[in-house]
Design a protein around this motif. Sequence first.
Motif, PDB file in Angstrom:
ATOM      1  N   ALA A  74       0.829  -1.202   0.000  1.00  0.00           N
ATOM      2  CA  ALA A  74       0.000   0.000   0.000  1.00  0.00           C
ATOM      3  C   ALA A  74       0.867   1.256   0.000  1.00  0.00           C
ATOM      4  O   ALA A  74       0.536   2.253  -0.653  1.00  0.00           O
ATOM      5  CB  ALA A  74      -0.932   0.000   1.209  1.00  0.00           C
ATOM      6  N   TYR A  75       1.973   1.211   0.728  1.00  0.00           N
ATOM      7  CA  TYR A  75       2.909   2.336   0.700  1.00  0.00           C
ATOM      8  C   TYR A  75       3.612   2.409  -0.654  1.00  0.00           C
ATOM      9  O   TYR A  75       3.813   3.491  -1.206  1.00  0.00           O
ATOM     10  CB  TYR A  75       3.929   2.206   1.825  1.00  0.00           C
ATOM     11  N   ALA A  76       4.005   1.248  -1.203  1.00  0.00           N
ATOM     12  CA  ALA A  76       4.698   1.228  -2.493  1.00  0.00           C
ATOM     13  C   ALA A  76       3.812   1.752  -3.616  1.00  0.00           C
ATOM     14  O   ALA A  76       4.286   2.427  -4.535  1.00  0.00           O
ATOM     15  CB  ALA A  76       5.154  -0.202  -2.815  1.00  0.00           C
ATOM     16  N   PHE A  77       2.515   1.458  -3.553  1.00  0.00           N
ATOM     17  CA  PHE A  77       1.580   1.947  -4.577  1.00  0.00           C
ATOM     18  C   PHE A  77       1.271   3.431  -4.421  1.00  0.00           C
ATOM     19  O   PHE A  77       0.645   4.029  -5.292  1.00  0.00           O
ATOM     20  CB  PHE A  77       0.255   1.170  -4.503  1.00  0.00           C
ATOM     21  N   GLY A  78       1.689   4.028  -3.302  1.00  0.00           N
ATOM     22  CA  GLY A  78       1.412   5.441  -3.079  1.00  0.00           C
ATOM     23  C   GLY A  78       0.018   5.700  -2.541  1.00  0.00           C
ATOM     24  O   GLY A  78      -0.473   6.829  -2.599  1.00  0.00           O
ATOM     25  N   LEU A  79      -0.642   4.674  -1.967  1.00  0.00           N
ATOM     26  CA  LEU A  79      -1.983   4.861  -1.410  1.00  0.00           C
ATOM     27  C   LEU A  79      -1.935   5.495  -0.025  1.00  0.00           C
ATOM     28  O   LEU A  79      -2.876   6.167   0.387  1.00  0.00           O
ATOM     29  CB  LEU A  79      -2.709   3.510  -1.325  1.00  0.00           C
ATOM     30  N   VAL A  80      -0.825   5.263   0.678  1.00  0.00           N
ATOM     31  CA  VAL A  80      -0.691   5.724   2.058  1.00  0.00           C
ATOM     32  C   VAL A  80       0.647   6.445   2.231  1.00  0.00           C
ATOM     33  O   VAL A  80       1.661   6.010   1.685  1.00  0.00           O
ATOM     34  CB  VAL A  80      -0.761   4.526   3.046  1.00  0.00           C
ATOM     35  N   ARG A  81       0.598   7.544   2.972  1.00  0.00           N
ATOM     36  CA  ARG A  81       1.832   8.213   3.400  1.00  0.00           C
ATOM     37  C   ARG A  81       1.702   8.504   4.891  1.00  0.00           C
ATOM     38  O   ARG A  81       0.735   9.145   5.326  1.00  0.00           O
ATOM     39  CB  ARG A  81       2.068   9.515   2.631  1.00  0.00           C
TER      40      ARG A  81
END
Length: 400
Positions: A74-81
């Motif tokens: 989810a972090y790699a896809f840019g969905l969460v920061r």
Amino acid sequence: MDPLTIGLLAGLIGLALGSFGVLAFGLSDRQRRRLQEVAEPTLPDGAAEVLSVVGRAYVVVDAIDGVVRASPAAYAFGLVRGHTMVHSELLGLTARVRRDGVIEERQLELPRGPLGQGTIVVQVRVAPIGEEYILLLADDRTEITRTEAMRNDFVANVSHELKTPVGAISLLAEAIDDAADDAEAVRRFAGRMHKEARRLGALVQDIIELSRLQGADVVQGGTEVDLNAVVAEAVDRNKLTAESRHIELSVGGNIGVPVYGDAELLTTALRNLIDNAIRYAPERSKVGVGLRVREGLATVSVTDQGPGITPDQQDRIFERFYRLDDARSRQTGGTGLGLSIVKHVISQHGGEVSVWSQPGQGSTFTVRLPEMEQEDGGATESVEPRTQGAGVAHEQGVGA
């Protein structure tokens, strides 16, 4: 009041203050631990174990859309920061699911990074878990979507390309029927029909070739390949075409190391590359093929003395069905698939194909393939090309 009494009172007051301080500290510590426990939300029993094996990117948010847990994907896809979901589209989905209690599913195209450069296509499924959490599952569909778009474009292009020779053959057949009593006209129309039939056959053959390439597994089915033999075979398959246009094929240099791959696929790629040079070279000119090894790469360069390619066209010539000149392609029988086949084959072998060209100065196409690792671990010796004539006309220009 005597000093003894004063001292006793002071001691009692100090003891009381100390006891009160200890009691206050204890209460404060218990309250702090209680607040920490409240601030650290927990998932329902078994949810964490299920999420760990679900095989998809996931995000769990609480009642105010704070991220309780998220997978590395989810972090790699840019969905969460950090502890925040960054896309308003995802927050809108979680709000609707929280409000309606109904599972939502969407396919979204979202910016991949904080600068908005590049996008990712994700299939998202949002559902409530427990009484206060929302689960978001995301599956990366970027490559699948791109492949489907390419397939649809390819089918549309093939349909269009097939219409031209099929329609021409149909019209010519009618013309021959109408001119049955005119032997000269019949011969003229029959000649044009043969030309269109050859063009149709070449197009069908290239389509079959592309289809075969899609299923080829170079990694699993590859063997040691001698590029000198591959080039010799590719040149031999183009000799008749070159002779019909009075074009001299000049081959020079040597590749003293093998490459790993499929010899027939590499022959097909280089045959298409040489065929392309012949088609665009003027009659009674020369097409040069240079071979060499440099910095661990086996290099084959094909140079023609044709009209050259403008910089804006150089970015597109490897696209399927792209033609520099439609009229010239119809005249020479080009299908628009040759260079795309070259790029596909070379990419499958872990290599690259590039072009150097200037209008009026011809073109050089260069294929670079990694040399095969030697079992003894020894270094391989580079062999400089001995290409003559057009074969080295632009060798430095391509940085081969």
